[in-house]
Write a protein that holds these residues in place. Sequence first.
Motif, PDB file in Angstrom:
ATOM      1  N   THR A 108      26.750  25.113  34.251  1.00  0.00           N
ATOM      2  CA  THR A 108      25.845  25.506  33.171  1.00  0.00           C
ATOM      3  C   THR A 108      26.432  26.702  32.439  1.00  0.00           C
ATOM      4  O   THR A 108      26.370  26.795  31.204  1.00  0.00           O
ATOM      5  N   GLY A 109      27.027  27.625  33.189  1.00  0.00           N
ATOM      6  CA  GLY A 109      27.692  28.767  32.575  1.00  0.00           C
ATOM      7  C   GLY A 109      28.885  28.351  31.737  1.00  0.00           C
ATOM      8  O   GLY A 109      29.116  28.905  30.649  1.00  0.00           O
ATOM      9  N   GLU A 110      29.665  27.383  32.205  1.00  0.00           N
ATOM     10  CA  GLU A 110      30.815  26.919  31.427  1.00  0.00           C
ATOM     11  C   GLU A 110      30.364  26.260  30.122  1.00  0.00           C
ATOM     12  O   GLU A 110      30.973  26.459  29.064  1.00  0.00           O
ATOM     13  N   ARG A 111      29.273  25.505  30.209  1.00  0.00           N
ATOM     14  CA  ARG A 111      28.738  24.890  28.971  1.00  0.00           C
ATOM     15  C   ARG A 111      28.208  25.975  28.025  1.00  0.00           C
ATOM     16  O   ARG A 111      28.344  25.867  26.795  1.00  0.00           O
ATOM     17  N   GLY A 112      27.623  27.022  28.581  1.00  0.00           N
ATOM     18  CA  GLY A 112      27.159  28.132  27.766  1.00  0.00           C
ATOM     19  C   GLY A 112      28.298  28.848  27.075  1.00  0.00           C
ATOM     20  O   GLY A 112      28.180  29.266  25.916  1.00  0.00           O
ATOM     21  N   HIS A 113      29.416  29.002  27.770  1.00  0.00           N
ATOM     22  CA  HIS A 113      30.596  29.600  27.141  1.00  0.00           C
ATOM     23  C   HIS A 113      31.039  28.776  25.936  1.00  0.00           C
ATOM     24  O   HIS A 113      31.390  29.335  24.887  1.00  0.00           O
ATOM     25  N   TYR A 114      31.056  27.471  26.087  1.00  0.00           N
ATOM     26  CA  TYR A 114      31.451  26.640  24.954  1.00  0.00           C
ATOM     27  C   TYR A 114      30.493  26.829  23.787  1.00  0.00           C
ATOM     28  O   TYR A 114      30.917  26.920  22.620  1.00  0.00           O
ATOM     29  N   ALA A 115      29.187  26.888  24.073  1.00  0.00           N
ATOM     30  CA  ALA A 115      28.211  27.087  23.001  1.00  0.00           C
ATOM     31  C   ALA A 115      28.521  28.360  22.219  1.00  0.00           C
ATOM     32  O   ALA A 115      28.485  28.374  20.983  1.00  0.00           O
ATOM     33  N   VAL A 116      28.847  29.434  22.938  1.00  0.00           N
ATOM     34  CA  VAL A 116      29.175  30.700  22.279  1.00  0.00           C
ATOM     35  C   VAL A 116      30.424  30.546  21.421  1.00  0.00           C
ATOM     36  O   VAL A 116      30.454  30.960  20.245  1.00  0.00           O
ATOM     37  N   LEU A 117      31.478  29.948  21.964  1.00  0.00           N
ATOM     38  CA  LEU A 117      32.747  29.842  21.252  1.00  0.00           C
ATOM     39  C   LEU A 117      32.654  28.882  20.071  1.00  0.00           C
ATOM     40  O   LEU A 117      33.461  28.966  19.137  1.00  0.00           O
ATOM     41  N   ALA A 118      31.662  27.991  20.103  1.00  0.00           N
ATOM     42  CA  ALA A 118      31.441  27.075  18.982  1.00  0.00           C
ATOM     43  C   ALA A 118      30.509  27.681  17.940  1.00  0.00           C
ATOM     44  O   ALA A 118      30.127  26.995  16.982  1.00  0.00           O
ATOM     45  N   GLY A 119      30.123  28.938  18.135  1.00  0.00           N
ATOM     46  CA  GLY A 119      29.245  29.598  17.183  1.00  0.00           C
ATOM     47  C   GLY A 119      27.779  29.364  17.433  1.00  0.00           C
ATOM     48  O   GLY A 119      26.933  29.690  16.587  1.00  0.00           O
ATOM     49  N   GLY A 120      27.451  28.818  18.604  1.00  0.00           N
ATOM     50  CA  GLY A 120      26.066  28.529  18.935  1.00  0.00           C
ATOM     51  C   GLY A 120      25.456  29.591  19.827  1.00  0.00           C
ATOM     52  O   GLY A 120      25.949  30.716  19.929  1.00  0.00           O
ATOM     53  N   ASP A 121      24.394  29.210  20.511  1.00  0.00           N
ATOM     54  CA  ASP A 121      23.610  30.131  21.327  1.00  0.00           C
ATOM     55  C   ASP A 121      23.850  29.846  22.803  1.00  0.00           C
ATOM     56  O   ASP A 121      23.514  28.767  23.295  1.00  0.00           O
ATOM     57  N   GLY A 122      24.428  30.806  23.497  1.00  0.00           N
ATOM     58  CA  GLY A 122      24.643  30.641  24.934  1.00  0.00           C
ATOM     59  C   GLY A 122      23.468  31.088  25.775  1.00  0.00           C
ATOM     60  O   GLY A 122      23.440  30.847  26.984  1.00  0.00           O
ATOM     61  N   MET A 123      22.472  31.720  25.146  1.00  0.00           N
ATOM     62  CA  MET A 123      21.374  32.300  25.913  1.00  0.00           C
ATOM     63  C   MET A 123      20.562  31.270  26.714  1.00  0.00           C
ATOM     64  O   MET A 123      20.195  31.539  27.858  1.00  0.00           O
TER      65      MET A 123
END
Length: 766
Positions: A579-594
């Motif tokens: 879940t953390g790795e998917r959150g990292h991708y969200a951040v790097l794609a300009g999305g929300d990792g929260m």
Amino acid sequence: MDSTSTPPGAPGIAPTWTSSNKDAVTTALGSSRVWATIGHGIVNEVYWPSTGHPQIRDLGFIVTTPNGWHEIKRENRYVISTLHPNAPLARVVHEGPGYRLELEFLCHPQRDSLLIKYELSGDDVRLYALLAPHLNSSASNDAWADGDLSARNGAVALCLRANLGFSRTSAGYVGASDGWQDFHANGAMTWTYPEAIEGNVSLMGELNANSGVLSLGFAETLEGARTLSRSSLADGYVETCANFVEQWHDWSTSLQIPYTTPQLRREAELSATVIKVHEDRTYAGAMVASLSVPWGNSHDDAGGYHLVWTRDTVEAAFALVAVGQLEDAGRTLDYLIGTQGEDGSWAQNYFPDGRGYWTGRQLDEVALPVLLAAKLRSVGHLTFSGPELAMVRDAIGFIVRNGPMSDQDRWEENAGASPFTLAIAISALVVSADYFDAEEREYLLALADSWNERIEEWTYAEQGPLGADLGIDGYYVRMSPKPAEGGLAGLINRRNVAHGEVPANDLIGMEFLYLVRAGLRDAHDKRITDTVKLVDTMLRAETPNGPAYYRYNGDGYGEKADGSPFDGTGVGRLWPLLTGERGHYAVLAGGDGMPYLEAMSRMIGPGGLLPEQIWDGPSMPQHELEPGFPTGSAMPLVWAHAEFLKLLAAITTGRAEETFTEIEARYARTIPSASRWFWRESSAFEAIAAGKDVQIDRDTPFTLHLGDGQWHRVVDLTSTPGPFGLHSVVLSASILEDYQTLRFTWRDSQTEAWRGQDFAITVRSA
């Protein structure tokens, strides 16, 4: 009962460890070498003299009331809390019919002992301590019950003493004459056996008072353990506790937790503390994966997760850097320098003293210490030093000679090309280039470019079968076998399920996300976004606590379908760290990792610890399994806590801790066009674009025997020695285009032996 009689039932039933489902982990930050875990409201394994050596199964209690007796760990009616912020001092309150038992667990800062403060209240109640030694991870211990409770195996001994003494004590064999069997058979403590020799032993003591302090000491001798146990009580609990809290407070003041909500900040502080607890003091900087044995209550394993995995250790060190604990991370790097093998690699896993346990080789575990050194340099904590330089050079030499294929992927199951391992290895080659002279540096960067350009050749399935229903043309696979074993057309054996062989392009995982995290591919590259869409369809599950992910489709590492423990086969469960790795991708794609970070913060045990896996099935109270909450796998998992901290930092900065400016500058998150491809048997290729050179590398001198597709125009070329102990023949782009199809083999210059197999490379039109 005659106090001189021998307890029956020797040697006792086969031992196990205890549940890996921990409530808390703790240690002091002084000179003490004791680590304790708390689970089901009591002490589970206690580790001494390093984090790799659990010495007891558990230390629990029986409470008697006028209405009967209660073993509190089985009652499972308790609340756990932390007495001081950022200090792992746990208080557990057990409440049952007619009693209330308060416990505090304190590792002594200066002595190798664990203190347990207890207070039992209720009418006509009594308290009994039950201790299950498992010294040296041996099934055969000796135990003595007199004024204290003692046990020994070889050069390891323990002593449990009460500050107000025991009124009665007994030693027995587990399953026959132990204290629990006494209560089960007689409803009271009736046995007072003085000793139990050579077996799976157990000790019981009736406490003289319902409030007081117990001290469990460890040493090389019985006399030493007794001295430590008694001295620890003499120090005074209040003063010892104050010293413990002060040491942890001093450490925590330097934490730099990114700004966030109070709830997430508390979980971040706990995550940093959990990582710190797992650092060894006998071998400073060593960090085991978890102070637990997965499904430990079902088997006896000398390894468990209380071993050092270089991968998990470096993941934790990156998290320490993210929260400002540079000294701790630097000490871990120094430890890894000490455990590096002569060939530049690290063992698959190893005890804190460096002794290897499993025997696999993983390329990412060789590259990660190089990245840690680069990370510490980038934040100004590390400069060139002799040991660091030697470590990096030796590790890079191993990667150059053995890459890009790995004998094992990060899940330690298969050989071949993994996007995760490739991303880590390529990054290591680039960030370490300035450790080398000009010739070596040119070689490393050219090799990195070649491997980077070929990532899709090895791990991207064009027109793969999994994407058809979603309109996806292709996707990154979990991994592919080595080219000689079929590559993307080969088979992957899922080792934790029966009949586990499947085509490589039928398996997906989240390894490819590290291509973005490392800066090798853009988050919006269609190949990446298509695979993310596929992963979110096939590997994602919505739990009551938020989204979670499986390692790969068809995984078998987890409880069986009926909830019983994993025993070599099972059903793969959900991993919070993913879940953390998917959150990292969200951040790097300009999305929300929260949302991913908040989900992780809810996938916890009673004490806030993050597990390796959470349950994805229906509620099974008989197995203590609830949807979205920890399973019987490892808890805590240091890697999961590290991922939590790094995701919190990434949400704040917009960057991953594993992204290096050198990578971004060289590749700009796009696939390079390498001027030279490197041919090795382990990463052979049959075609190359026009305009590229080919370098054929071997680890011994050789004569290359080549001709065209019909073996005309035959030429013999002698290899020349080059960097990193390799020997090479370089074929220019013009030679390749002249031949169009080049057929070749070689003769070893030392043995005069021919390879006995022909290989070919065809030039594709530009």
